[in-house]
Design a protein around this motif. Structure first.
Motif, PDB file in Angstrom:
ATOM      1  N   LYS A  11       0.830  -1.211   0.000  1.00  0.00           N
ATOM      2  CA  LYS A  11       0.000   0.000   0.000  1.00  0.00           C
ATOM      3  C   LYS A  11       0.862   1.258   0.000  1.00  0.00           C
ATOM      4  O   LYS A  11       0.585   2.224  -0.706  1.00  0.00           O
ATOM      5  CB  LYS A  11      -0.915   0.000   1.226  1.00  0.00           C
ATOM      6  CG  LYS A  11      -1.832   1.201   1.294  1.00  0.00           C
ATOM      7  CD  LYS A  11      -2.732   1.152   2.504  1.00  0.00           C
ATOM      8  CE  LYS A  11      -3.620   2.382   2.557  1.00  0.00           C
ATOM      9  NZ  LYS A  11      -4.434   2.418   3.762  1.00  0.00           N
ATOM     10  N   GLU A  12       1.924   1.255   0.806  1.00  0.00           N
ATOM     11  CA  GLU A  12       2.819   2.411   0.905  1.00  0.00           C
ATOM     12  C   GLU A  12       3.884   2.409  -0.191  1.00  0.00           C
ATOM     13  O   GLU A  12       4.653   3.355  -0.308  1.00  0.00           O
ATOM     14  CB  GLU A  12       3.504   2.431   2.276  1.00  0.00           C
ATOM     15  CG  GLU A  12       2.557   2.433   3.461  1.00  0.00           C
ATOM     16  CD  GLU A  12       1.862   3.755   3.667  1.00  0.00           C
ATOM     17  OE1 GLU A  12       2.468   4.798   3.359  1.00  0.00           O
ATOM     18  OE2 GLU A  12       0.716   3.739   4.153  1.00  0.00           O
ATOM     19  N   ASN A  13       3.978   1.296  -0.952  1.00  0.00           N
ATOM     20  CA  ASN A  13       5.003   1.113  -1.985  1.00  0.00           C
ATOM     21  C   ASN A  13       6.392   1.398  -1.421  1.00  0.00           C
ATOM     22  O   ASN A  13       7.205   2.098  -2.019  1.00  0.00           O
ATOM     23  CB  ASN A  13       4.707   1.997  -3.201  1.00  0.00           C
ATOM     24  CG  ASN A  13       5.495   1.552  -4.416  1.00  0.00           C
ATOM     25  OD1 ASN A  13       5.874   0.398  -4.537  1.00  0.00           O
ATOM     26  ND2 ASN A  13       5.763   2.480  -5.327  1.00  0.00           N
ATOM     27  N   ASN A  14       6.643   0.855  -0.247  1.00  0.00           N
ATOM     28  CA  ASN A  14       7.896   1.095   0.463  1.00  0.00           C
ATOM     29  C   ASN A  14       8.669  -0.218   0.594  1.00  0.00           C
ATOM     30  O   ASN A  14       8.526  -0.945   1.565  1.00  0.00           O
ATOM     31  CB  ASN A  14       7.619   1.687   1.848  1.00  0.00           C
ATOM     32  CG  ASN A  14       8.884   2.060   2.581  1.00  0.00           C
ATOM     33  OD1 ASN A  14       9.999   1.837   2.105  1.00  0.00           O
ATOM     34  ND2 ASN A  14       8.724   2.626   3.756  1.00  0.00           N
ATOM     35  N   TYR A  15       9.494  -0.501  -0.395  1.00  0.00           N
ATOM     36  CA  TYR A  15      10.298  -1.725  -0.388  1.00  0.00           C
ATOM     37  C   TYR A  15      11.734  -1.464   0.053  1.00  0.00           C
ATOM     38  O   TYR A  15      12.475  -2.392   0.295  1.00  0.00           O
ATOM     39  CB  TYR A  15      10.301  -2.359  -1.786  1.00  0.00           C
ATOM     40  CG  TYR A  15       8.943  -2.869  -2.201  1.00  0.00           C
ATOM     41  CD1 TYR A  15       8.560  -4.165  -1.904  1.00  0.00           C
ATOM     42  CD2 TYR A  15       8.048  -2.047  -2.872  1.00  0.00           C
ATOM     43  CE1 TYR A  15       7.305  -4.631  -2.279  1.00  0.00           C
ATOM     44  CE2 TYR A  15       6.798  -2.503  -3.249  1.00  0.00           C
ATOM     45  CZ  TYR A  15       6.432  -3.798  -2.949  1.00  0.00           C
ATOM     46  OH  TYR A  15       5.192  -4.266  -3.311  1.00  0.00           O
ATOM     47  N   SER A  16      12.125  -0.204   0.143  1.00  0.00           N
ATOM     48  CA  SER A  16      13.513   0.108   0.478  1.00  0.00           C
ATOM     49  C   SER A  16      13.774   0.123   1.973  1.00  0.00           C
ATOM     50  O   SER A  16      14.818  -0.338   2.424  1.00  0.00           O
ATOM     51  CB  SER A  16      13.933   1.434  -0.151  1.00  0.00           C
ATOM     52  OG  SER A  16      13.092   2.476   0.318  1.00  0.00           O
ATOM     53  N   SER A  17      12.861   0.642   2.772  1.00  0.00           N
ATOM     54  CA  SER A  17      13.072   0.666   4.223  1.00  0.00           C
ATOM     55  C   SER A  17      11.737   0.581   4.967  1.00  0.00           C
ATOM     56  O   SER A  17      11.388   1.470   5.734  1.00  0.00           O
ATOM     57  CB  SER A  17      13.822   1.933   4.633  1.00  0.00           C
ATOM     58  OG  SER A  17      13.072   3.069   4.254  1.00  0.00           O
ATOM     59  N   PRO A  18      10.994  -0.497   4.748  1.00  0.00           N
ATOM     60  CA  PRO A  18       9.691  -0.614   5.413  1.00  0.00           C
ATOM     61  C   PRO A  18       9.852  -0.822   6.912  1.00  0.00           C
ATOM     62  O   PRO A  18      10.827  -1.412   7.370  1.00  0.00           O
ATOM     63  CB  PRO A  18       9.074  -1.843   4.758  1.00  0.00           C
ATOM     64  CG  PRO A  18      10.251  -2.663   4.370  1.00  0.00           C
ATOM     65  CD  PRO A  18      11.321  -1.685   3.981  1.00  0.00           C
TER      66      PRO A  18
END
Length: 193
Positions: free
Chosen positions: A125-132
């Protein structure tokens, strides 16, 4: 006898219904964990890698103290421990999931599994794959339920990571394709490929 026959038919039909359904979706998130517990004899990890102890799961994270790297083990029974990483383990280029954490254990139906510690729905949902930072916390009562610290979704670790509390259209946790253990004092491996 008729009741028994009906029950067996229902049980067999259910088995084929679930086994012939859609194939299991596996995560492609990065993970490289190879750990020889015959060296450390870590009791917290051993509780989750014992096939006779289904429903016990262990969260594995990594921390650094005083320039040394340590693995931190916490199970859903309240047990925790820390082990310094050996030179061989450091050479294995350890990678614990999307952001420093995996959960391993035997499901109630006996298969060993591993999940990422991040909530799949929040990451996507947040499209946060680098530092979730949408960590799952396991209950300490041994129910096998993990809850997202951000959205509150609950996942059943004993049942393929299915959502027990969430919204329609939410995804279940996706296990790592290659999760294996040779037992409490053996090698545990979790690989994304």
């Amino acid at each position: 006898m008729k009741k028994l026959t009906s029950y067996l038919f229902l049980l067999t039909s259910s088995f084929f219904l679930f086994s012939c359904g859609a194939e299991q979706a596996f995560t492609s998130w990065p993970c490289r964990f190879i750990y020889d517990n015959s060296i450390h004899l870590d009791q917290t990890l051993a509780t989750a890698t014992n096939p006779a102890s289904t429903g016990i799961f262990c969260k594995i994270t990594e921390t650094t103290r005083g320039g040394s790297k340590y693995l931190v083990f916490e199970n859903n029974q309240g047990l925790s421990s820390t082990q310094i990483e050996t030179a061989a383990e450091l050479r294995n280029n350890l990678r614990l999931g999307l952001n420093n954490g995996i959960i391993v254990g035997f499901q109630n139906f006996g298969s060993f599994t591993a999940y990422d510690i991040q909530c799949i729905n929040c990451v996507e949902k947040e499209n946060n794959y680098s530092s979730p930072n949408y960590r799952l916390t396991m209950d300490q009562k041994g129910t096998g339920i993990a809850t997202c610290s951000k959205c509150g979704r609950q996942y059943d670790l004993n049942n393929g990571g299915l959502i027990t509390n969430g919204e329609q259209g939410d995804k279940s946790l996706q296990p790592y394709r290659n999760a294996q253990t040779s037992g409490p004092q053996g090698i545990t491996t979790v690989l994304s490929e």
